[in-house]
Design a protein around this motif. Structure first.
Motif, PDB file in Angstrom:
ATOM      1  N   GLU A  70       0.826  -1.214   0.000  1.00 28.20           N
ATOM      2  CA  GLU A  70       0.000   0.000   0.000  1.00 28.20           C
ATOM      3  C   GLU A  70       0.859   1.262   0.000  1.00 28.20           C
ATOM      4  OE1 GLU A  70      -3.264   2.136   2.948  1.00 28.20           O
ATOM      5  OE2 GLU A  70      -2.689   0.069   3.288  1.00 28.20           O
ATOM      6  N   LYS A  71       1.961   1.236   0.716  1.00 29.54           N
ATOM      7  CA  LYS A  71       2.835   2.415   0.803  1.00 29.54           C
ATOM      8  C   LYS A  71       3.542   2.725  -0.514  1.00 29.54           C
ATOM      9  CE  LYS A  71       6.711  -0.191   2.800  1.00 29.54           C
ATOM     10  NZ  LYS A  71       7.343  -0.487   1.568  1.00 29.54           N
ATOM     11  N   ASP A  72       3.530   1.778  -1.454  1.00 34.06           N
ATOM     12  CA  ASP A  72       4.173   1.981  -2.748  1.00 34.06           C
ATOM     13  C   ASP A  72       3.187   2.400  -3.838  1.00 34.06           C
ATOM     14  OD1 ASP A  72       6.692   1.272  -1.737  1.00 34.06           O
ATOM     15  OD2 ASP A  72       6.268  -0.855  -2.012  1.00 34.06           O
ATOM     16  N   ASN A 130      -5.581  -6.899   0.451  1.00 35.52           N
ATOM     17  CA  ASN A 130      -5.158  -8.121  -0.240  1.00 35.52           C
ATOM     18  C   ASN A 130      -4.754  -7.868  -1.701  1.00 35.52           C
ATOM     19  OD1 ASN A 130      -5.661  -9.621   2.077  1.00 35.52           O
ATOM     20  ND2 ASN A 130      -7.746 -10.094   1.471  1.00 35.52           N
ATOM     21  N   GLY A 131      -4.051  -6.783  -1.943  1.00 40.66           N
ATOM     22  CA  GLY A 131      -3.576  -6.506  -3.291  1.00 40.66           C
ATOM     23  C   GLY A 131      -4.620  -5.930  -4.231  1.00 40.66           C
ATOM     24  N   VAL A 132      -5.781  -5.527  -3.692  1.00 41.50           N
ATOM     25  CA  VAL A 132      -6.835  -4.947  -4.520  1.00 41.50           C
ATOM     26  C   VAL A 132      -7.125  -3.528  -4.025  1.00 41.50           C
ATOM     27  CG1 VAL A 132      -9.228  -5.143  -5.295  1.00 41.50           C
ATOM     28  CG2 VAL A 132      -7.850  -7.215  -4.988  1.00 41.50           C
ATOM     29  N   LEU A 133      -7.020  -2.566  -4.944  1.00 35.66           N
ATOM     30  CA  LEU A 133      -7.303  -1.165  -4.638  1.00 35.66           C
ATOM     31  C   LEU A 133      -8.698  -0.841  -5.150  1.00 35.66           C
ATOM     32  CD1 LEU A 133      -6.306   1.697  -3.762  1.00 35.66           C
ATOM     33  CD2 LEU A 133      -5.455   1.964  -6.107  1.00 35.66           C
ATOM     34  N   LYS A 134      -9.577  -0.371  -4.264  1.00 32.24           N
ATOM     35  CA  LYS A 134     -10.932   0.024  -4.654  1.00 32.24           C
ATOM     36  C   LYS A 134     -11.065   1.525  -4.463  1.00 32.24           C
ATOM     37  CE  LYS A 134     -13.176  -4.354  -3.849  1.00 32.24           C
ATOM     38  NZ  LYS A 134     -14.356  -5.038  -3.392  1.00 32.24           N
ATOM     39  N   ILE A 135     -11.533   2.182  -5.518  1.00 27.33           N
ATOM     40  CA  ILE A 135     -11.642   3.641  -5.511  1.00 27.33           C
ATOM     41  C   ILE A 135     -13.083   4.026  -5.806  1.00 27.33           C
ATOM     42  CG2 ILE A 135     -10.751   5.776  -6.503  1.00 27.33           C
ATOM     43  CD1 ILE A 135      -8.415   3.857  -7.592  1.00 27.33           C
ATOM     44  N   HIS A 136     -13.632   4.885  -4.966  1.00 26.39           N
ATOM     45  CA  HIS A 136     -15.011   5.371  -5.096  1.00 26.39           C
ATOM     46  C   HIS A 136     -14.939   6.854  -5.442  1.00 26.39           C
ATOM     47  CE1 HIS A 136     -19.313   5.547  -4.037  1.00 26.39           C
ATOM     48  NE2 HIS A 136     -19.024   6.732  -3.541  1.00 26.39           N
ATOM     49  N   VAL A 137     -15.396   7.200  -6.664  1.00 24.15           N
ATOM     50  CA  VAL A 137     -15.368   8.596  -7.128  1.00 24.15           C
ATOM     51  C   VAL A 137     -16.814   9.076  -7.236  1.00 24.15           C
ATOM     52  CG1 VAL A 137     -14.542  10.196  -8.896  1.00 24.15           C
ATOM     53  CG2 VAL A 137     -13.299   8.057  -8.491  1.00 24.15           C
ATOM     54  N   PRO A 138     -17.304   9.831  -6.234  1.00 30.44           N
ATOM     55  CA  PRO A 138     -18.693  10.306  -6.291  1.00 30.44           C
ATOM     56  C   PRO A 138     -18.927  11.268  -7.453  1.00 30.44           C
ATOM     57  CG  PRO A 138     -17.738  10.620  -4.099  1.00 30.44           C
ATOM     58  CD  PRO A 138     -16.621  10.248  -5.020  1.00 30.44           C
ATOM     59  N   LYS A 139     -20.128  11.173  -8.022  1.00 24.58           N
ATOM     60  CA  LYS A 139     -20.506  12.088  -9.102  1.00 24.58           C
ATOM     61  C   LYS A 139     -20.958  13.414  -8.504  1.00 24.58           C
ATOM     62  CE  LYS A 139     -22.224   8.703 -12.435  1.00 24.58           C
ATOM     63  NZ  LYS A 139     -23.422   8.258 -13.173  1.00 24.58           N
ATOM     64  N   PRO A 140     -20.643  14.518  -9.176  1.00 27.16           N
ATOM     65  CA  PRO A 140     -21.181  15.797  -8.724  1.00 27.16           C
ATOM     66  C   PRO A 140     -22.676  15.847  -9.029  1.00 27.16           C
ATOM     67  CG  PRO A 140     -19.903  16.084 -10.729  1.00 27.16           C
ATOM     68  CD  PRO A 140     -19.748  14.653 -10.304  1.00 27.16           C
TER      69      PRO A 140
END
Length: 155
Positions: A70-72, A130-140
């Motif tokens: 995660e730090k990388d 566990n090696g999976v990055l999840k990103i939540h980008v809210p809509k304006p």
């Protein structure tokens, strides 16, 4: 197809590179088959592999980052793009073993996902597990407007 790597030996059956040339020619011949010309430039694997899904409220991006700490990982959001950058570091051990095959890759990576709306970077949330990055980008608010169905009239 004529070989990309002509030999000094011509068609000599003792040519030690003949089978290698034939295999390389097959790879080049089969690369991009079945793809429209406009997509051939994008053929091949991308790292990290991402899934992008859209809901009524947000854009959800999931990136596979096996073997990356995660730090990388560095995540940046501009008004029109989300960029994942990082580095997969190699673990070097000094041993007396003979390495026969190395398929794992190491080094820096970067992947940019264009956003279909102007995102607020302060509202973006990301989790790493566990090696999976999840990103939540809210809509304006203006991007959440419902789609209106247009009636088609018979001519």
């Amino acid at each position: 197809m004529k070989s990309l790597f002509p030999t000094l030996w011509g068609n000599d059956p003792r040519d030690p590179f003949k089978s290698l040339r034939e295999e390389i020619d097959q790879v080049f011949d089969s690369f991009g088959k079945g793809l429209p010309a406009s997509l051939k430039a994008f053929a091949g694997p991308k790292f990290p592999a991402v899934d992008v899904a859209e809901t009524a409220e947000a854009l959800e991006v999931t990136a596979e980052l096996p073997g990356v700490d995660e730090k990388d990982v560095d995540l940046t959001v501009t008004s029109d793009a989300l960029t994942i950058r990082g580095e997969k570091k190699s673990e070097h051990e000094e041993t007396d073993k003979n390495v026969h095959l190395v398929e794992r890759s190491y080094g820096s990576f970067s992947r940019t996902v264009p956003l279909p709306f102007a995102a607020d970077p302060k509202a973006v949330e990301a989790t790493f597990r566990n090696g999976v990055l999840k990103i939540h980008v809210p809509k304006p608010a203006e991007a959440k407007k419902p789609v209106e169905k247009i009636a088609i009239k018979t001519a």
